[in-house]
Write an enzyme that holds these catalytic residues in place. Structure first.
Site: not given
Ligand SMILES: Cc1cc2nc3c(=O)[nH]c(=O)nc-3n(C[C@H](O)[C@H](O)[C@H](O)COP(=O)(O)O)c2cc1C
Length: 403
Positions: A37, A119, A140, A142, A168, A177, A266, A288, A290, A324-325, A345
């Site tokens: 997930y 979130s 954030q 929704y 968002t 997914r 976003k 972004s 996402h 970004i890592r 992540r």
């Molecule tokens: C497991 C997971 C859950 C996420 N849930 C949300 C969320 O609830 N709301 C949202 O705006 N973005 C969500 N995102 C997107 C993140 O805010 C962000 O845009 C994204 O993780 C950035 O990429 P990165 O994981 O490579 O750093 C989620 C991302 C992941 C990995």
């Protein structure tokens, strides 16, 4: 030094020297369904991979033998000063990853002097998250609970002292997914016991996660999505609700009325949408996709950044997330015009690996990387970074570099 003292040995160097090491720790701690997930993306995961890879296309142009009295990592973002230009991105279901979820992440962000963004899909009450952090906290949004539930959440966030709103716009429906679909994420979140039997082999090998999950009362409710006359929504409700709750630019009229403070749109990937966001009242846009979890085949976030920076033309702050890592990724994004980045992540792997200490370790790794990169390119501060420190491929839209 203080941090090293508090960091458990299992998360210290040389066991954990980078974010990839934290990812491996997370993989060992979480049941496969939960790890996937966090780790997975939409469809073929092209955008997910490309988000990370594209940083390789940007090369530094260092300035050697520069005398610098010190290195200043501070930046102003969304009306707050942060000690590091990296905020913790909103991540749904954090309480499933670790019982402390949002609270642990907020605490670690606050201790590091940066912002945590909570979130809508969160298991801890907004007021508790605010109290857990000594730094700024964002919310954030929704529209999963509908307008009334959203307005109630915004009012709670405002009263609690949240300082920024992230709306968002890239989720008119949840991306497909495949890892979640095959792995049974929906069954894990549902109320029925029988479909969960398939997880027993994974659970037996992850007793620490299972013990935490059971002690926490199992699948959490969405404490911050409360529809009038009803209790908090459940996590499984959200999957269907997302598809009925997509946002349009018109919604920003009531959102802006309910939230007068700093607001980030976003999920922007084009200059046109960035302009629309500003017209809708945004004080910032977050470039972004996402984290590659929505539209597979969308441009890598860094690739879209220069076009957005040029379109915004200094009228709003530009943030970016995706891939970004490393601290050097953060520096490259800022050179290309971002005010700050959001990390997703990278810190969630830390949360899975060791709760608050794991998030703190992730932030520390990135912070040390950023400082080292500044030294190596001969730049004294985040504020002094600009496009002259990097070379991007010729075909990329030439942003103004203004921040
Ligand atoms: C497991 C997971 C859950 C996420 N849930 C949300 C969320 O609830 N709301 C949202 O705006 N973005 C969500 N995102 C997107 C993140 O805010 C962000 O845009 C994204 O993780 C950035 O990429 P990165 O994981 O490579 O750093 C989620 C991302 C992941 C990995």
């Amino acid at each position: 030094m203080e941090l090293a003292h508090r960091t458990p040995w299992s998360l210290r160097s040389p066991r954990v020297v980078n974010i990839a090491d934290l990812r491996q720790r997370a993989k060992r701690r979480l049941p496969r369904v939960v790890f996937n997930y966090v780790d997975g993306g939409a469809d073929d995961e092209i955008t997910l991979r490309e988000n990370c890879r594209v940083f390789e296309d940007v090369a530094f142009r260092p300035r050697q033998a520069v005398a610098t009295p010190g290195y200043d990592l501070r930046t102003q973002v969304l009306g707050s000063e942060v000690a590091l230009p990296a905020l913790l991105a909103p991540i749904g279901y954090l309480r499933l990853i670790h019982p402390g979820g949002e609270l642990e992440a907020a605490r670690a962000a606050g201790a590091a002097g940066t912002m945590f963004v909570q979130s809508t899909i969160s298991g801890h009450a907004l007021e508790k998250t605010r109290a857990a952090s000594t730094g700024p906290v964002g919310y954030q949004l929704y529209l999963v609970g509908g307008r009334a539930a959203s307005e109630a959440a915004l009012e709670r966030a405002r009263q609690a002292g949240f300082s920024a709103l992230f709306v968002t716009v890239d989720t008119p429906v949840a991306g497909f997914r495949e890892r979640d679909f095959r792995g049974g994420m929906r069954e894990l979140l549902g109320d029925r016991l029988a479909p969960k039997l398939r997880f027993l082999p994974q659970f037996f090998t992850r007793p620490r996660w299972v013990a935490g999950f059971l002690r926490d009362g199992g699948v959490p409710r969405l404490e911050n999505v409360v529809r009038p006359g009803e209790g908090p929504m459940t996590l499984v409700d959200v999957v269907g609700a997302l598809a009925r709750s997509s946002i349009t630019w018109d919604d920003f009229r009531w959102i802006r009325a309910a939230w007068p403070g700093p607001m980030v749109v976003k999920g922007v990937l084009t200059g046109d949408d960035a302009r629309r966001a500003i017209d809708a009242g945004a004080t910032a846009v977050a470039v972004s996709n996402h984290g590659g979890r929505q539209l597979d085949g969308a441009a890598a976030a860094l690739r879209a950044l220069p076009e957005v920076v040029a379109a915004v033309n200094g009228q709003a702050e530009v943030l970016i997330d995706g891939g970004i890592r490393r601290g050097s990724d953060i520096v490259k994004a800022i050179c290309l015009g971002a005010r700050a980045v959001l990390v997703g992540r990278a810190y969630v792997y830390g949360l899975a690996a060791g709760g608050h200490a794991g998030v703190a370790r992730a932030i520390e790794i990135l912070r040390a990387d950023v400082e080292r990169t500044l030294r190596l390119i001969g730049c004294p501060s985040i504020a002094a970074l600009d496009a002259s420190y990097v070379e991007a491929p010729a075909g990329w839209h030439r942003g103004s570099g203004a921040r």
